[in-house]
Design an enzyme around this catalytic site. Sequence first.
Site, PDB file in Angstrom:
ATOM      1  N   SER A 146       0.865  -1.182   0.000  1.00  0.00           N
ATOM      2  CA  SER A 146       0.000   0.000   0.000  1.00  0.00           C
ATOM      3  C   SER A 146       0.899   1.230   0.000  1.00  0.00           C
ATOM      4  O   SER A 146       2.085   1.138   0.378  1.00  0.00           O
ATOM      5  CB  SER A 146      -0.856  -0.011   1.275  1.00  0.00           C
ATOM      6  OG  SER A 146      -1.446   1.263   1.488  1.00  0.00           O
ATOM      7  N   TYR A 159      -2.535  -1.386  10.343  1.00  0.00           N
ATOM      8  CA  TYR A 159      -2.458  -1.560   8.876  1.00  0.00           C
ATOM      9  C   TYR A 159      -1.131  -1.013   8.347  1.00  0.00           C
ATOM     10  O   TYR A 159      -0.423  -1.678   7.580  1.00  0.00           O
ATOM     11  CB  TYR A 159      -3.643  -0.840   8.236  1.00  0.00           C
ATOM     12  CG  TYR A 159      -3.759  -0.991   6.734  1.00  0.00           C
ATOM     13  CD1 TYR A 159      -4.328  -2.131   6.165  1.00  0.00           C
ATOM     14  CD2 TYR A 159      -3.327   0.024   5.871  1.00  0.00           C
ATOM     15  CE1 TYR A 159      -4.457  -2.259   4.782  1.00  0.00           C
ATOM     16  CE2 TYR A 159      -3.457  -0.096   4.493  1.00  0.00           C
ATOM     17  CZ  TYR A 159      -4.028  -1.244   3.959  1.00  0.00           C
ATOM     18  OH  TYR A 159      -4.157  -1.365   2.587  1.00  0.00           O
TER      19      TYR A 159
HETATM   20  P1  NAD Z   1     -11.330  -5.788  -0.666  1.00  0.00           P
HETATM   21  O1  NAD Z   1     -11.867  -5.684   0.698  1.00  0.00           O
HETATM   22  O2  NAD Z   1     -12.196  -5.483  -1.823  1.00  0.00           O
HETATM   23  O3  NAD Z   1     -10.678  -7.209  -0.919  1.00  0.00           O
HETATM   24  C1  NAD Z   1      -9.866  -7.842   0.031  1.00  0.00           C
HETATM   25  C2  NAD Z   1      -9.987  -9.310  -0.169  1.00  0.00           C
HETATM   26  O4  NAD Z   1      -9.202 -10.004   0.824  1.00  0.00           O
HETATM   27  C3  NAD Z   1     -11.435  -9.787   0.008  1.00  0.00           C
HETATM   28  O5  NAD Z   1     -11.750 -10.704  -1.011  1.00  0.00           O
HETATM   29  C4  NAD Z   1     -11.404 -10.476   1.368  1.00  0.00           C
HETATM   30  O6  NAD Z   1     -12.364 -11.475   1.507  1.00  0.00           O
HETATM   31  C5  NAD Z   1     -10.002 -11.051   1.342  1.00  0.00           C
HETATM   32  N1  NAD Z   1      -9.561 -11.490   2.673  1.00  0.00           N
HETATM   33  C6  NAD Z   1      -9.614 -10.788   3.835  1.00  0.00           C
HETATM   34  N2  NAD Z   1      -9.178 -11.572   4.844  1.00  0.00           N
HETATM   35  C7  NAD Z   1      -8.833 -12.769   4.304  1.00  0.00           C
HETATM   36  C8  NAD Z   1      -8.300 -13.969   4.828  1.00  0.00           C
HETATM   37  N3  NAD Z   1      -8.040 -14.110   6.137  1.00  0.00           N
HETATM   38  N4  NAD Z   1      -8.056 -15.001   3.983  1.00  0.00           N
HETATM   39  C9  NAD Z   1      -8.324 -14.888   2.656  1.00  0.00           C
HETATM   40  N5  NAD Z   1      -8.829 -13.756   2.104  1.00  0.00           N
HETATM   41  C10 NAD Z   1      -9.078 -12.726   2.919  1.00  0.00           C
HETATM   42  O7  NAD Z   1     -10.046  -4.837  -0.707  1.00  0.00           O
HETATM   43  P2  NAD Z   1      -9.093  -4.414  -1.911  1.00  0.00           P
HETATM   44  O8  NAD Z   1      -9.108  -2.949  -1.966  1.00  0.00           O
HETATM   45  O9  NAD Z   1      -9.364  -5.194  -3.120  1.00  0.00           O
HETATM   46  O10 NAD Z   1      -7.701  -4.838  -1.257  1.00  0.00           O
HETATM   47  C11 NAD Z   1      -6.825  -5.805  -1.819  1.00  0.00           C
HETATM   48  C12 NAD Z   1      -5.430  -5.538  -1.297  1.00  0.00           C
HETATM   49  O11 NAD Z   1      -5.003  -4.244  -1.749  1.00  0.00           O
HETATM   50  C13 NAD Z   1      -5.324  -5.517   0.223  1.00  0.00           C
HETATM   51  O12 NAD Z   1      -4.095  -6.108   0.621  1.00  0.00           O
HETATM   52  C14 NAD Z   1      -5.320  -4.027   0.545  1.00  0.00           C
HETATM   53  O13 NAD Z   1      -4.671  -3.757   1.760  1.00  0.00           O
HETATM   54  C15 NAD Z   1      -4.558  -3.490  -0.644  1.00  0.00           C
HETATM   55  N6  NAD Z   1      -4.767  -2.070  -0.883  1.00  0.00           N
HETATM   56  C16 NAD Z   1      -5.986  -1.583  -1.288  1.00  0.00           C
HETATM   57  C17 NAD Z   1      -6.126  -0.214  -1.517  1.00  0.00           C
HETATM   58  C18 NAD Z   1      -7.424   0.394  -1.981  1.00  0.00           C
HETATM   59  O14 NAD Z   1      -7.526   1.625  -2.036  1.00  0.00           O
HETATM   60  N7  NAD Z   1      -8.442  -0.370  -2.324  1.00  0.00           N
HETATM   61  C19 NAD Z   1      -5.045   0.639  -1.307  1.00  0.00           C
HETATM   62  C20 NAD Z   1      -3.834   0.117  -0.895  1.00  0.00           C
HETATM   63  C21 NAD Z   1      -3.713  -1.244  -0.686  1.00  0.00           C
END
Ligand code: NAD
Length: 262
Positions: A146, A159
């Site tokens: 991130s 986080y």
């Molecule tokens: P999201 O909530 O849409 O998806 C996250 C996914 O991880 C979901 O499918 C959830 O079910 C899964 N998950 C959570 N706990 C789990 C576990 N214990 N075992 C298996 N799966 C699990 O979020 P996203 O935005 O798609 O995030 C994906 C990644 O990108 C994450 O690591 C998040 O930290 C990172 N990220 C997202 C953003 C953003 O703005 N969306 C920014 C920076 C980083």
Amino acid sequence: MYADLNGKVAVITGGSKGIGNAIAQRFGQEHMKVVINYNSDPEGAQKVADAILDQGGQGAVTVQADVATEAGVQAILDAALTNFGDLDVWVNNAGMEIKAPTHELTLADWNKVISINETGVFLGSKAALAYFKAHKKPGNIINMSSVHEQIPWPTFASYAAAKGAVKLFTQTIAMEYAKDGIRVNGIGPGAINTPINADKFADQAQYDQTVAMVPMNRIGKPEEVAAGAAWLASSESSYVTGITLFIDGGMTLYPAFKDGQG
Ligand code: NAD
């Protein structure tokens, strides 16, 4: 499109929605065989698999597993080997966040965030590395970090701590396994339109506040993160290891200075 990805086997953790969904679909379009891990949303994961197959993908299966457990990660690896007989790319994408002022953050919530965002990345990487080593494969690992591996984030200390750990873990294992031809990189998304941000972006004031922190003046799309994952997985990035590829519209560029103040 990256021709060398054709037929390769990829695992995407947390692939039922958001960025994981977009990476799974992009890998499907690249003609990769895709293992879509989910923890709690079997329908979402199945929809992703169906979409890949409907578009002529080579293969897509789903597997339930909690990435914070060794048994869960083993089940994901087994799904790749049972269905597709190999593993080439492992994307540690699963993640979650809990907001709380740090003096009120419970130990249980701290442990939960660390176990999924940090320990999950360790366990997934360990399983992939062990397979790549045993089969002398120049495998590829992508860890979803991130902008908060770099930018402090008050009320999200667990986080930010986990993503900071992912950064140095990624760099360390990139160095440790470079001699084996294994590449390990991170992706640092900025503000991307996914379910993790749904509540925040539903509120116009919070949406505008977030956009104001992005020099490119807009929220990113999951497909834009998936494009970076495809490049890192492909041989087009063959001399790249240990980086974080920020896909953030410039969010890590100190946007408070964007109008020349200071
Ligand atoms: P999201 O909530 O849409 O998806 C996250 C996914 O991880 C979901 O499918 C959830 O079910 C899964 N998950 C959570 N706990 C789990 C576990 N214990 N075992 C298996 N799966 C699990 O979020 P996203 O935005 O798609 O995030 C994906 C990644 O990108 C994450 O690591 C998040 O930290 C990172 N990220 C997202 C953003 C953003 O703005 N969306 C920014 C920076 C980083």
